[in-house]
Design a protein around this motif. Structure first.
Motif, PDB file in Angstrom:
ATOM      1  N   GLY A  35       0.690  -4.983  12.162  1.00 31.74           N
ATOM      2  CA  GLY A  35       1.301  -4.116  11.158  1.00 31.74           C
ATOM      3  C   GLY A  35       1.498  -4.818   9.824  1.00 31.74           C
ATOM      4  N   GLN A  36       1.966  -6.054   9.863  1.00 25.51           N
ATOM      5  CA  GLN A  36       2.146  -6.819   8.630  1.00 25.51           C
ATOM      6  C   GLN A  36       0.802  -7.102   7.968  1.00 25.51           C
ATOM      7  OE1 GLN A  36       4.316 -10.169  10.194  1.00 25.51           O
ATOM      8  NE2 GLN A  36       6.310  -9.310   9.586  1.00 25.51           N
ATOM      9  N   SER A  37      -0.200  -7.411   8.778  1.00 28.10           N
ATOM     10  CA  SER A  37      -1.535  -7.681   8.227  1.00 28.10           C
ATOM     11  C   SER A  37      -2.120  -6.430   7.581  1.00 28.10           C
ATOM     12  CB  SER A  37      -2.471  -8.174   9.332  1.00 28.10           C
ATOM     13  OG  SER A  37      -2.043  -9.401   9.846  1.00 28.10           O
ATOM     14  N   ALA A  38      -1.977  -5.294   8.245  1.00 30.07           N
ATOM     15  CA  ALA A  38      -2.488  -4.040   7.689  1.00 30.07           C
ATOM     16  C   ALA A  38      -1.751  -3.679   6.403  1.00 30.07           C
ATOM     17  CB  ALA A  38      -2.380  -2.916   8.719  1.00 30.07           C
ATOM     18  N   SER A  39      -0.439  -3.917   6.363  1.00 29.19           N
ATOM     19  CA  SER A  39       0.330  -3.665   5.141  1.00 29.19           C
ATOM     20  C   SER A  39      -0.139  -4.561   4.004  1.00 29.19           C
ATOM     21  CB  SER A  39       1.825  -3.888   5.388  1.00 29.19           C
ATOM     22  OG  SER A  39       2.330  -2.910   6.258  1.00 29.19           O
ATOM     23  N   ALA A  40      -0.406  -5.823   4.309  1.00 24.00           N
ATOM     24  CA  ALA A  40      -0.910  -6.755   3.290  1.00 24.00           C
ATOM     25  C   ALA A  40      -2.272  -6.296   2.778  1.00 24.00           C
ATOM     26  CB  ALA A  40      -1.000  -8.166   3.856  1.00 24.00           C
ATOM     27  N   ALA A  41      -3.110  -5.801   3.665  1.00 22.17           N
ATOM     28  CA  ALA A  41      -4.435  -5.305   3.265  1.00 22.17           C
ATOM     29  C   ALA A  41      -4.303  -4.083   2.363  1.00 22.17           C
ATOM     30  CB  ALA A  41      -5.260  -4.964   4.499  1.00 22.17           C
ATOM     31  N   ARG A  42      -3.412  -3.161   2.723  1.00 26.64           N
ATOM     32  CA  ARG A  42      -3.201  -1.965   1.893  1.00 26.64           C
ATOM     33  C   ARG A  42      -2.656  -2.353   0.520  1.00 26.64           C
ATOM     34  NH1 ARG A  42      -3.889   2.538   4.824  1.00 26.64           N
ATOM     35  NH2 ARG A  42      -3.761   2.336   7.084  1.00 26.64           N
ATOM     36  N   TYR A  43      -1.732  -3.303   0.487  1.00 26.03           N
ATOM     37  CA  TYR A  43      -1.186  -3.771  -0.790  1.00 26.03           C
ATOM     38  C   TYR A  43      -2.296  -4.377  -1.649  1.00 26.03           C
ATOM     39  CZ  TYR A  43       1.411  -6.307  -4.277  1.00 26.03           C
ATOM     40  OH  TYR A  43       1.863  -6.776  -5.473  1.00 26.03           O
ATOM     41  N   PHE A  44      -3.141  -5.198  -1.040  1.00 27.99           N
ATOM     42  CA  PHE A  44      -4.267  -5.807  -1.747  1.00 27.99           C
ATOM     43  C   PHE A  44      -5.144  -4.725  -2.388  1.00 27.99           C
ATOM     44  CE2 PHE A  44      -8.836  -6.631  -1.278  1.00 27.99           C
ATOM     45  CZ  PHE A  44      -9.006  -7.627  -2.222  1.00 27.99           C
ATOM     46  N   LEU A  45      -5.473  -3.694  -1.635  1.00 30.75           N
ATOM     47  CA  LEU A  45      -6.347  -2.630  -2.160  1.00 30.75           C
ATOM     48  C   LEU A  45      -5.687  -1.874  -3.312  1.00 30.75           C
ATOM     49  CD1 LEU A  45      -7.821  -1.359   1.200  1.00 30.75           C
ATOM     50  CD2 LEU A  45      -9.098  -2.416  -0.687  1.00 30.75           C
ATOM     51  N   ARG A  46      -4.400  -1.581  -3.193  1.00 35.03           N
ATOM     52  CA  ARG A  46      -3.712  -0.845  -4.262  1.00 35.03           C
ATOM     53  C   ARG A  46      -3.500  -1.714  -5.497  1.00 35.03           C
ATOM     54  NH1 ARG A  46      -0.948   1.543   0.343  1.00 35.03           N
ATOM     55  NH2 ARG A  46      -1.815   3.627   0.560  1.00 35.03           N
ATOM     56  N   ALA A  47      -3.269  -3.015  -5.285  1.00 39.08           N
ATOM     57  CA  ALA A  47      -3.039  -3.928  -6.405  1.00 39.08           C
ATOM     58  C   ALA A  47      -4.302  -4.127  -7.240  1.00 39.08           C
ATOM     59  CB  ALA A  47      -2.533  -5.279  -5.889  1.00 39.08           C
ATOM     60  N   THR A  48      -5.452  -3.901  -6.649  1.00 35.30           N
ATOM     61  CA  THR A  48      -6.724  -4.051  -7.364  1.00 35.30           C
ATOM     62  C   THR A  48      -7.343  -2.693  -7.649  1.00 35.30           C
ATOM     63  OG1 THR A  48      -7.829  -4.373  -5.241  1.00 35.30           O
ATOM     64  CG2 THR A  48      -7.223  -6.349  -6.452  1.00 35.30           C
ATOM     65  N   ALA A  49      -6.509  -1.667  -7.761  1.00 32.22           N
ATOM     66  CA  ALA A  49      -6.968  -0.286  -7.956  1.00 32.22           C
ATOM     67  C   ALA A  49      -7.953  -0.165  -9.117  1.00 32.22           C
ATOM     68  CB  ALA A  49      -5.781   0.640  -8.200  1.00 32.22           C
ATOM     69  N   GLY A  50      -8.928   0.687  -8.909  1.00 26.21           N
ATOM     70  CA  GLY A  50      -9.890   0.960  -9.959  1.00 26.21           C
ATOM     71  C   GLY A  50     -11.071   0.007  -9.985  1.00 26.21           C
ATOM     72  N   GLY A  51     -11.036  -1.028  -9.157  1.00 24.90           N
ATOM     73  CA  GLY A  51     -12.105  -2.006  -9.211  1.00 24.90           C
ATOM     74  C   GLY A  51     -13.194  -1.844  -8.165  1.00 24.90           C
ATOM     75  N   PHE A  52     -12.995  -0.989  -7.173  1.00 24.99           N
ATOM     76  CA  PHE A  52     -13.963  -0.874  -6.092  1.00 24.99           C
ATOM     77  C   PHE A  52     -14.678   0.471  -6.125  1.00 24.99           C
ATOM     78  CE2 PHE A  52     -10.449  -3.465  -4.152  1.00 24.99           C
ATOM     79  CZ  PHE A  52     -11.093  -4.677  -4.299  1.00 24.99           C
ATOM     80  N   ASP A  53     -15.906   0.468  -5.639  1.00 27.10           N
ATOM     81  CA  ASP A  53     -16.638   1.725  -5.444  1.00 27.10           C
ATOM     82  C   ASP A  53     -16.225   2.361  -4.127  1.00 27.10           C
ATOM     83  OD1 ASP A  53     -18.087   1.276  -7.810  1.00 27.10           O
ATOM     84  OD2 ASP A  53     -19.573   0.075  -6.722  1.00 27.10           O
ATOM     85  N   ARG A  54     -16.009   1.527  -3.126  1.00 26.18           N
ATOM     86  CA  ARG A  54     -15.590   1.986  -1.811  1.00 26.18           C
ATOM     87  C   ARG A  54     -14.954   0.817  -1.078  1.00 26.18           C
ATOM     88  NH1 ARG A  54     -20.712   1.883  -2.610  1.00 26.18           N
ATOM     89  NH2 ARG A  54     -20.789   4.117  -3.005  1.00 26.18           N
ATOM     90  N   ALA A  55     -14.139   1.138  -0.080  1.00 24.63           N
ATOM     91  CA  ALA A  55     -13.485   0.102   0.723  1.00 24.63           C
ATOM     92  C   ALA A  55     -13.214   0.663   2.105  1.00 24.63           C
ATOM     93  CB  ALA A  55     -12.175  -0.336   0.071  1.00 24.63           C
ATOM     94  N   VAL A  56     -13.160  -0.241   3.077  1.00 23.79           N
ATOM     95  CA  VAL A  56     -12.813   0.133   4.451  1.00 23.79           C
ATOM     96  C   VAL A  56     -11.858  -0.917   5.007  1.00 23.79           C
ATOM     97  CG1 VAL A  56     -14.876  -0.981   5.423  1.00 23.79           C
ATOM     98  CG2 VAL A  56     -13.710   0.785   6.727  1.00 23.79           C
ATOM     99  N   LEU A  57     -10.790  -0.443   5.645  1.00 29.53           N
ATOM    100  CA  LEU A  57      -9.802  -1.287   6.302  1.00 29.53           C
ATOM    101  C   LEU A  57     -10.008  -1.134   7.804  1.00 29.53           C
ATOM    102  CD1 LEU A  57      -7.151  -2.914   6.666  1.00 29.53           C
ATOM    103  CD2 LEU A  57      -5.901  -0.778   6.226  1.00 29.53           C
ATOM    104  N   VAL A  58     -10.122  -2.259   8.520  1.00 25.85           N
ATOM    105  CA  VAL A  58     -10.396  -2.235   9.957  1.00 25.85           C
ATOM    106  C   VAL A  58      -9.306  -3.005  10.692  1.00 25.85           C
ATOM    107  CG1 VAL A  58     -12.055  -2.901  11.751  1.00 25.85           C
ATOM    108  CG2 VAL A  58     -12.871  -2.150   9.510  1.00 25.85           C
TER     109      VAL A  58
END
Length: 143
Positions: free
Chosen positions: A61-84
């Motif tokens: 859960g903590q790892s997934a939260s860190a991954a979600r934070y990473f994606l939101r903190a870099t918003a606008g920079g990716f064409d696509r992303a997948v969290l596994v």
């Protein structure tokens, strides 16, 4: 890894699920992995370049939260992303182990969640993938 042509978010998700499933099956015999599963990871694409980011915290859960934070903190920079992540899904009222993927494309109003079920290694049987990719539902955009 640099690609010659961009792929769709669905293709990226399938690639990520296969990688996650391979890791989960390989780790299934490990006592440490049996307690925590595989470390959640994110695969991002930007201008045809694919990057993998791993998140290893004390709990999934903590790892997934860190991954979600990473994606939101870099918003606008990716064409696509997948969290596994290694988790579970309910099929016909039963909870089963699964590698779960949540993917988004830039500008999408929702993410899509899919999963690949697997059977962990036991004393009597080896680890094995179970069936095709299944649709789990939708979530909030990842970025």
């Amino acid at each position: 890894m640099t690609m010659t042509a961009p792929v769709s978010a669905l293709e990226l998700s399938e690639f990520a699920l296969e990688e996650g499933l391979r890791e989960a099956l390989a780790a299934s015999g490990s006592a440490v992995a049996a307690k925590s599963g595989i470390a959640p990871f994110v695969i991002t694409e930007r201008a045809g370049e694919r990057t993998v980011h791993r998140f290893d915290s004390p709990t999934t859960g903590q790892s997934a939260s860190a991954a979600r934070y990473f994606l939101r903190a870099t918003a606008g920079g990716f064409d696509r992303a997948v969290l596994v992540w290694d988790g579970y899904v309910h099929v016909l009222g039963k909870r089963v182990d699964a590698v779960v993927a949540e993917y988004s494309e830039a500008g999408a109003e929702a993410s899509t969640v899919t999963a690949r079920r697997y059977r962990p290694k036991t004393l009597l049987r080896g680890a094995a993938a179970l069936g095709p990719t299944i649709q789990v539902g939708e979530g909030h955009p990842l970025f």
